[in-house]
Design an enzyme around this catalytic site. Structure first.
Site, mmCIF file in Angstrom:
data_model
loop_
_atom_site.group_PDB
_atom_site.id
_atom_site.type_symbol
_atom_site.label_atom_id
_atom_site.label_comp_id
_atom_site.label_asym_id
_atom_site.label_seq_id
_atom_site.Cartn_x
_atom_site.Cartn_y
_atom_site.Cartn_z
ATOM 1 N N TYR A 62 6.987 -10.130 6.885
ATOM 2 C CA TYR A 62 6.868 -8.686 7.061
ATOM 3 C C TYR A 62 7.504 -8.275 8.384
ATOM 4 O O TYR A 62 7.457 -9.024 9.373
ATOM 5 C CB TYR A 62 5.401 -8.257 7.084
ATOM 6 N N ASP A 64 0.822 -1.203 0.000
ATOM 7 C CA ASP A 64 0.000 0.000 0.000
ATOM 8 C C ASP A 64 0.858 1.255 0.000
ATOM 9 O O ASP A 64 2.075 1.211 0.171
ATOM 10 C CB ASP A 64 -0.901 0.004 1.238
#
Length: 261
Positions: free
Chosen positions: A113, A55
């Site tokens: 992540y 994003d």
């Protein structure tokens, strides 16, 4: 090399100035930036497929993309040529030829992540692009207890974005850890896949410091409304992506290495 080939690139990028990975009309995106560099290099329109559509404001240490091309440059030359054309926020770490069947998104075996958080003091001025500053102390033992409730094959519907159309919300989260270096907290999540905003929703919920049994109840509910806020984008990094039979994933150092180690 003759004929059409499939190339796998591993990329690092600073997502601060971009409206995310996926190409958008009239907005700067990372996909568009890479495809424009490939057009300049090869003279052909090339569509790239990424392992994950990060994003706006999210960074990567080891994003993976795949594309098909007639370009004859060998992989090291291709990587060097692209780096000469790309802006300073993006770098090719590795280029390699792969089997024609390679798919960067659907072929991924696992993804990792990292999320960086600064707890209990004023935000460090020169690091604000890469972490979330929370102006209070956090209970480290409670954070680790909450993380321990997340691992395994679980339904993470409570941590997906509102309005997401994904039907299967079950993921196998094999790793959920916290590294502490002074006031820098680094959350590490590894799974076979992630829902949209899942890591940021997990971190936002963890910062609210629920008791472990409350975290379990949030998971069981499948209700996004019962989980916490969505943590800001700038603290999130796609660390690496692994594929069957391709060895150790490639990744750049993070902004806080070697602090994190």
């Amino acid at each position: 090399m003759s004929g059409r080939r499939t190339v796998k690139l591993t990329l690092a990028y600073d997502g601060t100035a971009y409206s995310g990975w996926q190409r958008q009309k009239d907005r700067p995106t990372l996909q568009r930036t890479l495809e424009e560099a490939l057009l300049r290099l090869t003279g052909c329109q090339t569509r790239v497929i990424a392992a994950g559509r990060t994003d706006a404001g999210v960074h990567a240490l080891g994003q993976v993309v795949g594309f098909k091309t007639d370009c004859r440059l060998d992989p090291p030359e291709l990587g060097r040529a692209l780096n000469a054309l790309l802006p300073e926020e993006m770098r090719v770490l590795e280029a390699r030829d792969v089997d024609q069947s390679f798919h960067a998104r659907y072929g991924a075996e696992s993804k990792c992540y990292r999320y960086h958080l600064w707890a209990g003091a004023e935000e460090p001025l020169f690091l604000r692009r890469y972490l979330w500053a929370v102006a209070r102390d956090l209970d480290i033992d409670l954070l680790r207890a909450d993380l321990g409730r997340l691992t395994g094959r679980r339904d993470f519907a409570a941590f997906r974005s509102t309005g997401s159309q994904v039907k299967d919300t079950v993921r196998h989260l094999s790793r959920a850890e916290l590294k502490v270096s002074g006031r820098l907290l680094t959350f590490v999540f590894e799974a076979d896949g992630f829902l949209r905003h899942m890591v940021r929703a997990l971190v936002g919920t963890l910062v609210d410091q629920p008791r472990p049994e409350e975290m379990e109840a949030i998971l069981a509910s499948g209700d996004r409304g019962r989980a916490g806020r969505t943590a800001p984008a700038q603290g999130l990094f796609l660390a690496w992506v692994s594929y069957p039979g391709q060895g150790r994933p490639v990744a750049a150092p993070g902004p806080f290495d070697p602090l994190e180690n």
